[in-house]
Scaffold this motif. Structure first.
Motif, PDB file in Angstrom:
ATOM      1  N   PRO A 123     -69.351  46.810  71.836  1.00 48.42           N
ATOM      2  CA  PRO A 123     -70.767  47.154  72.008  1.00 48.42           C
ATOM      3  C   PRO A 123     -71.484  47.079  70.661  1.00 48.42           C
ATOM      4  N   GLU A 124     -72.776  46.977  70.704  1.00 51.48           N
ATOM      5  CA  GLU A 124     -73.554  46.994  69.464  1.00 51.48           C
ATOM      6  C   GLU A 124     -73.319  48.317  68.745  1.00 51.48           C
ATOM      7  N   TYR A 125     -73.023  48.242  67.468  1.00 55.47           N
ATOM      8  CA  TYR A 125     -72.644  49.441  66.714  1.00 55.47           C
ATOM      9  C   TYR A 125     -73.776  50.467  66.667  1.00 55.47           C
ATOM     10  N   LYS A 126     -73.392  51.742  66.878  1.00 52.97           N
ATOM     11  CA  LYS A 126     -74.321  52.859  66.785  1.00 52.97           C
ATOM     12  C   LYS A 126     -73.682  53.948  65.936  1.00 52.97           C
ATOM     13  N   SER A 127     -74.472  54.875  65.470  1.00 53.84           N
ATOM     14  CA  SER A 127     -74.012  55.853  64.477  1.00 53.84           C
ATOM     15  C   SER A 127     -72.876  56.742  64.987  1.00 53.84           C
ATOM     16  N   TYR A 128     -72.781  56.964  66.295  1.00 52.24           N
ATOM     17  CA  TYR A 128     -71.738  57.853  66.820  1.00 52.24           C
ATOM     18  C   TYR A 128     -70.392  57.143  66.988  1.00 52.24           C
ATOM     19  N   MET A 129     -70.353  55.845  66.736  1.00 54.49           N
ATOM     20  CA  MET A 129     -69.128  55.073  66.909  1.00 54.49           C
ATOM     21  C   MET A 129     -68.316  55.021  65.618  1.00 54.49           C
ATOM     22  N   ASN A 130     -67.027  54.777  65.765  1.00 53.43           N
ATOM     23  CA  ASN A 130     -66.139  54.540  64.626  1.00 53.43           C
ATOM     24  C   ASN A 130     -65.892  53.034  64.551  1.00 53.43           C
ATOM     25  N   LYS A 131     -66.463  52.398  63.534  1.00 52.04           N
ATOM     26  CA  LYS A 131     -66.434  50.935  63.447  1.00 52.04           C
ATOM     27  C   LYS A 131     -65.012  50.386  63.343  1.00 52.04           C
ATOM     28  N   GLN A 132     -64.171  51.040  62.517  1.00 52.34           N
ATOM     29  CA  GLN A 132     -62.805  50.568  62.339  1.00 52.34           C
ATOM     30  C   GLN A 132     -62.008  50.655  63.640  1.00 52.34           C
ATOM     31  N   VAL A 133     -62.184  51.756  64.366  1.00 52.98           N
ATOM     32  CA  VAL A 133     -61.456  51.911  65.629  1.00 52.98           C
ATOM     33  C   VAL A 133     -61.947  50.901  66.663  1.00 52.98           C
ATOM     34  N   LEU A 134     -63.235  50.608  66.658  1.00 54.13           N
ATOM     35  CA  LEU A 134     -63.761  49.567  67.552  1.00 54.13           C
ATOM     36  C   LEU A 134     -63.050  48.238  67.309  1.00 54.13           C
ATOM     37  N   ASN A 135     -62.853  47.903  66.047  1.00 55.66           N
ATOM     38  CA  ASN A 135     -62.167  46.652  65.701  1.00 55.66           C
ATOM     39  C   ASN A 135     -60.718  46.665  66.184  1.00 55.66           C
ATOM     40  N   GLU A 136     -60.068  47.802  66.054  1.00 51.84           N
ATOM     41  CA  GLU A 136     -58.668  47.904  66.475  1.00 51.84           C
ATOM     42  C   GLU A 136     -58.536  47.790  67.988  1.00 51.84           C
ATOM     43  N   ILE A 137     -59.460  48.403  68.706  1.00 51.59           N
ATOM     44  CA  ILE A 137     -59.434  48.310  70.163  1.00 51.59           C
ATOM     45  C   ILE A 137     -59.745  46.884  70.607  1.00 51.59           C
ATOM     46  N   GLU A 138     -60.690  46.240  69.930  1.00 50.30           N
ATOM     47  CA  GLU A 138     -61.012  44.843  70.242  1.00 50.30           C
ATOM     48  C   GLU A 138     -59.776  43.968  70.103  1.00 50.30           C
ATOM     49  N   TYR A 139     -59.010  44.186  69.045  1.00 50.80           N
ATOM     50  CA  TYR A 139     -57.791  43.406  68.834  1.00 50.80           C
ATOM     51  C   TYR A 139     -56.768  43.680  69.939  1.00 50.80           C
ATOM     52  N   LEU A 140     -56.600  44.944  70.299  1.00 50.35           N
ATOM     53  CA  LEU A 140     -55.645  45.293  71.362  1.00 50.35           C
ATOM     54  C   LEU A 140     -56.031  44.626  72.679  1.00 50.35           C
ATOM     55  N   LEU A 141     -57.317  44.572  72.971  1.00 50.18           N
ATOM     56  CA  LEU A 141     -57.776  43.954  74.209  1.00 50.18           C
ATOM     57  C   LEU A 141     -57.574  42.439  74.201  1.00 50.18           C
ATOM     58  N   LYS A 142     -57.495  41.845  73.009  1.00 47.68           N
ATOM     59  CA  LYS A 142     -57.193  40.411  72.910  1.00 47.68           C
ATOM     60  C   LYS A 142     -55.700  40.145  73.111  1.00 47.68           C
ATOM     61  N   VAL A 143     -54.880  41.073  72.634  1.00 52.66           N
ATOM     62  CA  VAL A 143     -53.423  40.910  72.737  1.00 52.66           C
ATOM     63  C   VAL A 143     -52.945  41.091  74.172  1.00 52.66           C
ATOM     64  N   TYR A 144     -53.502  42.081  74.861  1.00 49.91           N
ATOM     65  CA  TYR A 144     -53.094  42.388  76.237  1.00 49.91           C
ATOM     66  C   TYR A 144     -54.266  42.160  77.190  1.00 49.91           C
ATOM     67  N   ASP A 145     -53.947  41.698  78.378  1.00 49.40           N
ATOM     68  CA  ASP A 145     -54.942  41.572  79.438  1.00 49.40           C
ATOM     69  C   ASP A 145     -54.924  42.886  80.220  1.00 49.40           C
ATOM     70  N   LEU A 146     -55.747  43.846  79.783  1.00 47.60           N
ATOM     71  CA  LEU A 146     -55.671  45.202  80.316  1.00 47.60           C
ATOM     72  C   LEU A 146     -56.676  45.446  81.433  1.00 47.60           C
ATOM     73  N   GLU A 147     -56.297  46.366  82.301  1.00 47.36           N
ATOM     74  CA  GLU A 147     -57.165  46.787  83.399  1.00 47.36           C
ATOM     75  C   GLU A 147     -56.892  48.263  83.672  1.00 47.36           C
ATOM     76  N   PRO A 148     -57.846  48.992  84.265  1.00 52.06           N
ATOM     77  CA  PRO A 148     -57.588  50.409  84.593  1.00 52.06           C
ATOM     78  C   PRO A 148     -56.479  50.512  85.633  1.00 52.06           C
ATOM     79  N   LYS A 149     -55.482  51.369  85.352  1.00 49.84           N
ATOM     80  CA  LYS A 149     -54.320  51.466  86.234  1.00 49.84           C
ATOM     81  C   LYS A 149     -54.106  52.866  86.809  1.00 49.84           C
TER      82      LYS A 149
END
Length: 271
Positions: A123-149
């Motif tokens: 999402p577009e970065y906002k002050s309440y977000m953690n930018k580094q964690v957003l990047n890490e989650i983005e990478y995880l979502l690229k590695v795995y094809d995840l869905e709510p289980k």
């Protein structure tokens, strides 16, 4: 609430299962060394934690996790209570390396979190977000094809050490789950995972636990367990499916017409 502001955790976690009588004894001892979480103080009761766990279509993450590897990771969406679509929640990565738990999370609006997890687009970065964690989650979502289980919720009572704020002890009960309606805003209902009388205690510390706590565990005959909420639910689901398949085989075997018996000629002609 202080605990909700922390976005990065590194600690060891030890888990113990107990009945209600043991829980009451342990609570009495803890009151000498620890204090209730602010939310528990204000409301004089537990607070509810609601989670959506993400995994691959073939449950790769949880299957790997229950094999007890040295390294494992998971992605979950967490809210405190039942949120609205416009409420702030946490999207978090939880990793475990040689027993050390590392949890990294960022605040998101629930609608943003759903969109991010579904598309992999930050999402577009906002002050309440953690930018580094957003990047890490983005990478995880690229590695795995995840869905709510899995949806998983529980009621929690939490304590902090009076003289050691790094020491935290939580008690979870009424653990419930569902594999339908996988959205946080749809309520915290689900099927019970454990008996009503059972509590899960988690001791969370960055270093070794104090002597008084070791003594308390010994006196109450509490022994460490490797209990995992998600792992237990997954194994329960797999076992249930196996039983259903066995029931189906038994049903079809005894309800379908049986093949004709073929007797030796001399037996048939002697009737």
């Amino acid at each position: 609430m202080r605990k909700l502001a922390i976005e990065v955790f590194n600690r060891y976690e030890k888990k113990f299962l107990m009945d209600s009588k043991t829980y009451e004894r342990v609570q009495h001892i803890l009151s000498e060394y620890m204090e209730l979480d602010e939310y528990n103080k204000v409301n004089n009761t537990y607070y509810t934690i609601c989670n959506i766990y993400y995994d691959t279509q073939d449950n790769q993450l949880i299957r790997h996790s229950i094999s007890k590897p040295k390294y494992k990771e998971k992605l979950r969406l967490r809210a405190y209570g039942v949120p609205s679509l416009d409420a702030k929640v946490y999207l978090e990565i939880k990793k475990k390396v040689n027993g050390l738990v590392n949890k990294r999370r960022t605040k998101l609006i629930l609608k943003e979190a759903y969109e991010f997890a579904a598309t992999g687009i930050k999402p577009e970065y906002k002050s309440y977000m953690n930018k580094q964690v957003l990047n890490e989650i983005e990478y995880l979502l690229k590695v795995y094809d995840l869905e709510p289980k899995l949806y998983l919720a529980y009621d929690r009572v939490a304590y902090f050490g009076i003289n050691n704020r790094d020491l935290r002890i939580t008690f979870d009960t009424n653990i419930r789950s569902r594999r339908t309606d996988l959205r946080l805003e749809l309520g915290d209902h689900g099927e019970r995972l454990l008996d009503d009388d059972i509590w899960l205690m988690e001791v969370k510390a960055e270093k070794s636990i104090p002597v008084w706590l070791s003594r308390m565990l010994s006196q109450n005959k509490l022994f460490k367990t490797s209990f995992s909420k998600y792992g237990t639910e997954y194994k329960k689901m797999v076992l249930s499916n196996i039983i259903k398949e066995d029931d189906y085989r038994c049903l079809t075997e005894y309800s379908m017409p049986q093949p004709a018996q073929h007797y030796p000629l001399e037996v048939r002609y002697s009737q």
